[in-house]
Design a protein around this motif. Structure first.
Motif, mmCIF file in Angstrom:
data_model
loop_
_atom_site.group_PDB
_atom_site.id
_atom_site.type_symbol
_atom_site.label_atom_id
_atom_site.label_comp_id
_atom_site.label_asym_id
_atom_site.label_seq_id
_atom_site.Cartn_x
_atom_site.Cartn_y
_atom_site.Cartn_z
ATOM 1 N N ILE A 41 -57.506 -17.340 28.401
ATOM 2 C CA ILE A 41 -58.708 -16.903 29.105
ATOM 3 C C ILE A 41 -59.904 -17.263 28.225
ATOM 4 N N ARG A 42 -61.044 -17.350 28.840
ATOM 5 C CA ARG A 42 -62.264 -17.750 28.153
ATOM 6 C C ARG A 42 -63.095 -16.513 27.831
ATOM 7 N N LEU A 43 -63.434 -16.333 26.539
ATOM 8 C CA LEU A 43 -64.303 -15.253 26.084
ATOM 9 C C LEU A 43 -65.512 -15.859 25.399
ATOM 10 N N ILE A 44 -66.633 -15.144 25.449
ATOM 11 C CA ILE A 44 -67.891 -15.648 24.925
ATOM 12 C C ILE A 44 -68.420 -14.669 23.875
ATOM 13 N N ALA A 45 -68.993 -15.205 22.819
ATOM 14 C CA ALA A 45 -69.677 -14.418 21.795
ATOM 15 C C ALA A 45 -70.918 -15.173 21.365
ATOM 16 N N ILE A 46 -72.038 -14.464 21.212
ATOM 17 C CA ILE A 46 -73.308 -15.080 20.832
ATOM 18 C C ILE A 46 -73.707 -14.548 19.464
ATOM 19 N N PHE A 47 -73.960 -15.485 18.517
ATOM 20 C CA PHE A 47 -74.312 -15.142 17.150
ATOM 21 C C PHE A 47 -75.687 -15.709 16.814
ATOM 22 N N LYS A 48 -76.324 -15.118 15.810
ATOM 23 C CA LYS A 48 -77.550 -15.690 15.286
ATOM 24 C C LYS A 48 -77.276 -16.807 14.296
ATOM 25 N N ASP A 49 -76.135 -16.724 13.621
ATOM 26 C CA ASP A 49 -75.762 -17.733 12.631
ATOM 27 C C ASP A 49 -74.244 -17.755 12.558
ATOM 28 N N VAL A 50 -73.655 -18.935 12.761
ATOM 29 C CA VAL A 50 -72.200 -19.057 12.733
ATOM 30 C C VAL A 50 -71.703 -19.573 11.396
ATOM 31 N N GLY A 51 -72.599 -19.970 10.493
ATOM 32 C CA GLY A 51 -72.203 -20.355 9.153
ATOM 33 C C GLY A 51 -71.275 -21.553 9.076
ATOM 34 N N GLY A 52 -71.411 -22.551 9.963
ATOM 35 C CA GLY A 52 -70.574 -23.746 9.909
ATOM 36 C C GLY A 52 -69.351 -23.695 10.811
ATOM 37 N N LEU A 53 -69.281 -22.730 11.710
ATOM 38 C CA LEU A 53 -68.163 -22.668 12.659
ATOM 39 C C LEU A 53 -68.241 -23.867 13.605
ATOM 40 N N LYS A 54 -67.082 -24.432 13.928
ATOM 41 C CA LYS A 54 -67.037 -25.589 14.828
ATOM 42 C C LYS A 54 -65.857 -25.466 15.770
ATOM 43 N N GLY A 128 -64.220 -14.797 31.040
ATOM 44 C CA GLY A 128 -65.655 -14.946 30.964
ATOM 45 C C GLY A 128 -66.397 -13.753 30.389
ATOM 46 N N ASP A 129 -65.680 -12.723 29.863
ATOM 47 C CA ASP A 129 -66.359 -11.566 29.287
ATOM 48 C C ASP A 129 -67.085 -11.957 28.003
ATOM 49 N N ARG A 130 -68.190 -11.224 27.744
ATOM 50 C CA ARG A 130 -68.967 -11.463 26.542
ATOM 51 C C ARG A 130 -68.721 -10.318 25.550
ATOM 52 N N LEU A 131 -68.295 -10.641 24.374
ATOM 53 C CA LEU A 131 -67.979 -9.652 23.354
ATOM 54 C C LEU A 131 -69.216 -9.322 22.518
ATOM 55 N N GLN A 132 -69.255 -8.100 22.048
ATOM 56 C CA GLN A 132 -70.306 -7.725 21.106
ATOM 57 C C GLN A 132 -70.042 -8.407 19.759
ATOM 58 N N THR A 133 -71.106 -8.630 19.008
ATOM 59 C CA THR A 133 -70.963 -9.364 17.753
ATOM 60 C C THR A 133 -71.476 -8.529 16.585
ATOM 61 N N GLN A 134 -70.980 -8.845 15.405
ATOM 62 C CA GLN A 134 -71.424 -8.233 14.156
ATOM 63 C C GLN A 134 -71.911 -9.322 13.227
ATOM 64 N N ALA A 135 -73.052 -9.048 12.588
ATOM 65 C CA ALA A 135 -73.582 -10.020 11.639
ATOM 66 C C ALA A 135 -72.738 -9.986 10.370
ATOM 67 N N ALA A 136 -72.310 -11.135 9.939
ATOM 68 C CA ALA A 136 -71.473 -11.241 8.749
ATOM 69 C C ALA A 136 -72.276 -11.818 7.593
ATOM 70 N N LEU A 137 -71.864 -11.470 6.390
ATOM 71 C CA LEU A 137 -72.520 -12.016 5.208
ATOM 72 C C LEU A 137 -72.130 -13.473 5.041
ATOM 73 N N SER A 138 -73.134 -14.262 4.761
ATOM 74 C CA SER A 138 -72.862 -15.668 4.493
ATOM 75 C C SER A 138 -72.403 -15.852 3.056
ATOM 76 N N SER A 139 -71.888 -17.051 2.773
ATOM 77 C CA SER A 139 -71.421 -17.331 1.412
ATOM 78 C C SER A 139 -72.575 -17.284 0.415
#
Length: 340
Positions: A41-54, A128-139
């Protein structure tokens, strides 16, 4: 066709067949790793910064790989939208209140999406549900934090080094205690005195315990004073009597004070030359006159007695005195008879 050509064709066919088998196996292996052949199934998450996720990075849930990142795009709000393909078999465990965060596979590994949380009070996710996101610390942030911790540790180490140096040099109270023998002796004497005080305290505590046990021993005066109500009432009455006696004593003292005041006033009057008694007590001339008057009175009394004796011998008054003598003798006889 010659035998040599036939052998060559067979060898080529075997190699081609092996190549096809290896290719198919690789496709199945890679497809299995990418979850290409499982329902998802397809899930969606929106971040301010993915830190190089691809695309192609893994999606984890409770430490288990459950899918892959299908697409990473930037939307109009300068935010990054991440589309994930999650196995349909894991759908029942992921709830709508679950959260997604960017993490890494190891300390410096590839970026991954970690799905966590979720309660059974919420329904499971859907297509198609959108998940809540948490800001993670970058390297970079992690490295900055480590650098700050290293600096703090360095300052602490330097301070400790300086403290140990001061202690070795005898600076400060602790350094003086460690290096100065006189201070050490004083400290030992203080500890001895403290130990003696502790022993005395223990003795006092024992004495208090013995006194308490005596208070709790029936038949003793202390126990009766504490527990016997009759003795308490007697003591109360005695205290009341003492209070009354004290009140009476106060009254007596007040009366004595008033008497003393009166006596003082009388003494003042006696010492005052303007009063008759003061004149009699203090004026010498008046005293001499009084003495002369008293001597004259004594002399007059003696002469009067002589005149009375002479009058008794007079024939005119002799009968009167005889009658008086008879009457006195009769009264005396009557009194004697009455007594008998």
């Amino acid at each position: 066709m010659s035998t040599e050509s036939t052998k060559r064709s067979v060898v080529v066919g075997v190699f081609v067949l092996l190549g096809i088998i290896i290719f198919v196996a690789g496709v199945f292996v890679l497809g299995g790793q990418q979850k290409r052949f499982t329902k998802s199934i397809r899930l969606i998450a929106i971040f301010k910064d993915v830190g190089g996720l691809k695309a192609g990075n893994n999606v984890w849930f409770s430490g288990v790989k459950v899918g892959t990142v299908k697409r990473v795009t930037i939307n109009s709000n300068a935010q990054v939208e991440v589309d994930m393909d999650v196995e349909q078999s894991s759908q029942q465990f992921i709830r709508k209140d679950a959260t997604a965060a960017i993490s890494s596979d190891g300390l410096i590994g590839n970026k991954i999406v970690v799905i966590a949380g979720g309660t059974n009070s919420h329904p499971e996710v859907e297509e198609g549900d959108r998940l809540q996101t948490q800001a993670a610390l970058s390297s970079d942030q992690i490295l900055e934090t480590l650098q700050e911790n290293n600096n703090n540790l360095l300052r602490v180490t330097n301070d400790f080094k300086e403290l140990v140096g001061n202690l070795r040099k005898g600076k400060g109270t602790v350094g003086a205690v460690l290096t100065d023998s006189m201070v050490a002796d004083n400290f030992k004497r203080a500890m001895v005195n403290l130990e003696r005080a502790s022993v005395n305290t223990a003795k006092i505590t024992g004495s208090v315990s013995q006194f308490a046990s005596r208070l709790n021993t029936p038949g003793t005066l202390a126990n009766e004073l504490v527990s016997d109500t009759a003795i308490f009432r007697r003591l109360s009455r005695s205290a009341g009597r003492l209070e009354n006696a004290a009140t009476s004593a106060d009254v007596a003292v007040g009366n004595l004070r008033r008497t003393t005041d009166n006596f003082n006033r009388a003494s003042e009057k006696l010492n005052n030359n303007n009063t008759p008694l003061g004149v009699l007590l203090t004026d010498q001339e008046t005293a001499n006159n009084l003495r002369t008057t008293l001597r004259n009175l004594n002399t007059g009394s003696a002469l009067l007695n002589e005149d009375l004796k002479a009058a008794q011998s007079n024939f005119l008054l002799r009968g009167f005195f005889k009658k008086k003598a008879k009457a006195d003798a009769k009264r005396s006889a009557d009194s004697t008879a009455a007594k008998q």
